[in-house]
Motif scaffolding. Structure first.
Motif, mmCIF file in Angstrom:
data_model
loop_
_atom_site.group_PDB
_atom_site.id
_atom_site.type_symbol
_atom_site.label_atom_id
_atom_site.label_comp_id
_atom_site.label_asym_id
_atom_site.label_seq_id
_atom_site.Cartn_x
_atom_site.Cartn_y
_atom_site.Cartn_z
ATOM 1 N N SER A 6 11.551 14.019 -8.590
ATOM 2 C CA SER A 6 11.849 13.116 -7.473
ATOM 3 C C SER A 6 11.166 11.759 -7.649
ATOM 4 C CB SER A 6 11.409 13.774 -6.166
ATOM 5 O OG SER A 6 11.606 12.907 -5.080
ATOM 6 N N LEU A 7 9.892 11.789 -7.980
ATOM 7 C CA LEU A 7 9.151 10.542 -8.157
ATOM 8 C C LEU A 7 9.706 9.736 -9.325
ATOM 9 C CD1 LEU A 7 6.863 8.836 -7.078
ATOM 10 C CD2 LEU A 7 5.309 10.100 -8.545
ATOM 11 N N LEU A 8 10.019 10.411 -10.423
ATOM 12 C CA LEU A 8 10.581 9.716 -11.581
ATOM 13 C C LEU A 8 11.928 9.091 -11.233
ATOM 14 C CD1 LEU A 8 10.485 8.897 -14.547
ATOM 15 C CD2 LEU A 8 11.559 11.114 -15.082
ATOM 16 N N GLU A 66 4.649 -1.255 -13.995
ATOM 17 C CA GLU A 66 3.275 -0.814 -13.769
ATOM 18 C C GLU A 66 2.921 -0.864 -12.285
ATOM 19 O OE1 GLU A 66 0.934 -3.307 -16.350
ATOM 20 O OE2 GLU A 66 1.843 -2.416 -18.142
ATOM 21 N N ARG A 67 3.341 -1.928 -11.592
ATOM 22 C CA ARG A 67 3.078 -2.028 -10.145
ATOM 23 C C ARG A 67 3.772 -0.893 -9.398
ATOM 24 N NH1 ARG A 67 3.940 -7.440 -11.194
ATOM 25 N NH2 ARG A 67 6.057 -7.340 -10.380
ATOM 26 N N GLY A 68 4.997 -0.582 -9.781
ATOM 27 C CA GLY A 68 5.724 0.513 -9.152
ATOM 28 C C GLY A 68 5.034 1.847 -9.357
ATOM 29 N N ALA A 69 4.570 2.085 -10.580
ATOM 30 C CA ALA A 69 3.872 3.333 -10.876
ATOM 31 C C ALA A 69 2.597 3.441 -10.038
ATOM 32 C CB ALA A 69 3.542 3.422 -12.371
ATOM 33 N N GLN A 91 1.080 7.753 -17.120
ATOM 34 C CA GLN A 91 1.624 8.953 -16.487
ATOM 35 C C GLN A 91 3.119 8.784 -16.225
ATOM 36 O OE1 GLN A 91 -1.100 9.090 -13.178
ATOM 37 N NE2 GLN A 91 -2.250 10.774 -14.071
ATOM 38 N N HIS A 92 3.505 7.594 -15.769
ATOM 39 C CA HIS A 92 4.920 7.318 -15.531
ATOM 40 C C HIS A 92 5.698 7.426 -16.849
ATOM 41 C CE1 HIS A 92 8.221 4.161 -15.026
ATOM 42 N NE2 HIS A 92 8.666 5.282 -14.523
ATOM 43 N N GLN A 93 5.165 6.831 -17.900
ATOM 44 C CA GLN A 93 5.826 6.895 -19.199
ATOM 45 C C GLN A 93 5.948 8.341 -19.676
ATOM 46 O OE1 GLN A 93 3.868 4.225 -21.990
ATOM 47 N NE2 GLN A 93 3.594 2.732 -20.345
ATOM 48 N N ALA A 94 4.939 9.153 -19.399
ATOM 49 C CA ALA A 94 4.984 10.556 -19.798
ATOM 50 C C ALA A 94 6.092 11.294 -19.049
ATOM 51 C CB ALA A 94 3.638 11.224 -19.551
ATOM 52 N N LEU A 95 6.204 11.057 -17.745
ATOM 53 C CA LEU A 95 7.274 11.698 -16.974
ATOM 54 C C LEU A 95 8.635 11.309 -17.541
ATOM 55 C CD1 LEU A 95 6.010 11.282 -13.279
ATOM 56 C CD2 LEU A 95 5.862 13.311 -14.742
ATOM 57 N N LEU A 96 8.790 10.046 -17.862
ATOM 58 C CA LEU A 96 10.055 9.568 -18.418
ATOM 59 C C LEU A 96 10.338 10.215 -19.771
ATOM 60 C CD1 LEU A 96 12.482 7.689 -18.127
ATOM 61 C CD2 LEU A 96 11.075 5.863 -19.109
ATOM 62 N N GLU A 97 9.342 10.294 -20.615
ATOM 63 C CA GLU A 97 9.510 10.908 -21.941
ATOM 64 C C GLU A 97 9.854 12.390 -21.814
ATOM 65 O OE1 GLU A 97 9.623 10.886 -26.147
ATOM 66 O OE2 GLU A 97 9.589 9.237 -24.723
ATOM 67 N N SER A 101 -5.133 13.434 -26.507
ATOM 68 C CA SER A 101 -4.920 12.498 -25.395
ATOM 69 C C SER A 101 -3.694 12.905 -24.582
ATOM 70 C CB SER A 101 -4.740 11.070 -25.917
ATOM 71 O OG SER A 101 -5.915 10.638 -26.564
ATOM 72 N N ALA A 102 -2.658 13.364 -25.273
ATOM 73 C CA ALA A 102 -1.457 13.843 -24.569
ATOM 74 C C ALA A 102 -1.790 15.091 -23.761
ATOM 75 C CB ALA A 102 -0.334 14.118 -25.557
ATOM 76 N N ALA A 103 -2.626 15.965 -24.308
ATOM 77 C CA ALA A 103 -3.011 17.182 -23.584
ATOM 78 C C ALA A 103 -3.773 16.825 -22.310
ATOM 79 C CB ALA A 103 -3.854 18.084 -24.485
ATOM 80 N N GLU A 104 -4.657 15.831 -22.383
ATOM 81 C CA GLU A 104 -5.386 15.380 -21.187
ATOM 82 C C GLU A 104 -4.425 14.789 -20.166
ATOM 83 O OE1 GLU A 104 -8.447 12.700 -22.513
ATOM 84 O OE2 GLU A 104 -9.425 14.255 -23.714
ATOM 85 N N LEU A 105 -3.457 14.033 -20.639
ATOM 86 C CA LEU A 105 -2.454 13.449 -19.754
ATOM 87 C C LEU A 105 -1.654 14.550 -19.060
ATOM 88 C CD1 LEU A 105 -1.012 10.870 -18.756
ATOM 89 C CD2 LEU A 105 0.311 10.902 -20.868
ATOM 90 N N VAL A 106 -1.266 15.562 -19.815
ATOM 91 C CA VAL A 106 -0.541 16.705 -19.260
ATOM 92 C C VAL A 106 -1.411 17.425 -18.222
ATOM 93 C CG1 VAL A 106 0.315 19.023 -19.863
ATOM 94 C CG2 VAL A 106 1.062 17.018 -21.167
ATOM 95 N N ASP A 107 -2.693 17.568 -18.510
ATOM 96 C CA ASP A 107 -3.601 18.206 -17.546
ATOM 97 C C ASP A 107 -3.622 17.433 -16.227
ATOM 98 O OD1 ASP A 107 -4.298 20.200 -19.342
ATOM 99 O OD2 ASP A 107 -6.192 19.243 -19.939
ATOM 100 N N ARG A 108 -3.719 16.113 -16.305
ATOM 101 C CA ARG A 108 -3.767 15.295 -15.078
ATOM 102 C C ARG A 108 -2.447 15.385 -14.313
ATOM 103 N NH1 ARG A 108 -6.396 11.875 -18.688
ATOM 104 N NH2 ARG A 108 -4.599 10.517 -18.861
ATOM 105 N N LEU A 109 -1.329 15.346 -15.040
ATOM 106 C CA LEU A 109 -0.030 15.456 -14.374
ATOM 107 C C LEU A 109 0.146 16.838 -13.753
ATOM 108 C CD1 LEU A 109 2.198 13.552 -16.938
ATOM 109 C CD2 LEU A 109 1.741 12.859 -14.570
#
Length: 137
Positions: free
Chosen positions: A104-106, A25-28, A37-43, A68-76
């Motif tokens: 790259s970030l992931l 979490e600190r890294g993210a 958001q980090h978990q979403a990128l990984l998934e 909620s996933a759609a909102e997360l996708v919108d933010r990413l």
């Protein structure tokens, strides 16, 4: 019946998992992402190896409701981490994939997290091994 040692092992395991999650979490946060958001990128990265991933599949993988996933996708997407694409065969289905920025970030976060897992894995492995030796309750 659980023994005192079993409870101590459970507590050690919980602490090790929490320490790892706090580390991730600190890294993210340091990278400008929320933990989710980090978990979403990984998934997205993990699932995209077997093909494309939909917003619905992302929701299932993150244990989220589809909206909620759609909102997360919108933010990413707003942060140029992912691209949304309408499925050619069904316009109701949205596929998501990582951008080069998201990739790259992931990769940076994953290298850091895998290093930390390598450091803590001996202690977690010891506890998990003891759990395997427990008699069925």
């Amino acid at each position: 019946m659980l023994t005192q040692a079993d409870f101590e092992d459970l507590a050690r395991f919980r602490l090790a998992v929490r320490r790892y999650l706090a580390f991730a979490e600190r890294g993210a946060r340091a990278a400008g992402l929320t933990s989710q958001q980090h978990q979403a990128l990984l998934e997205i990265k993990a699932q995209s190896y077997s093909g494309v991933i939909t917003v619905g599949e992302l929701a299932k993988g993150l244990l989220l409701k589809p909206h909620s996933a759609a909102e997360l996708v919108d933010r990413l997407g707003a942060n140029d981490m992912i691209i949304r694409e309408i499925a050619p065969s069904d316009r109701r289905v949205v596929h998501v994939r990582l951008t080069s920025k998201g990739e790259s970030l992931l990769a940076q976060l994953s290298e850091r997290n895998l290093h930390e897992l390598k450091v803590i894995s001996p202690s977690i492995g010891d506890v998990l091994e003891r759990f395997e030796n427990l008699v069925d309750l």
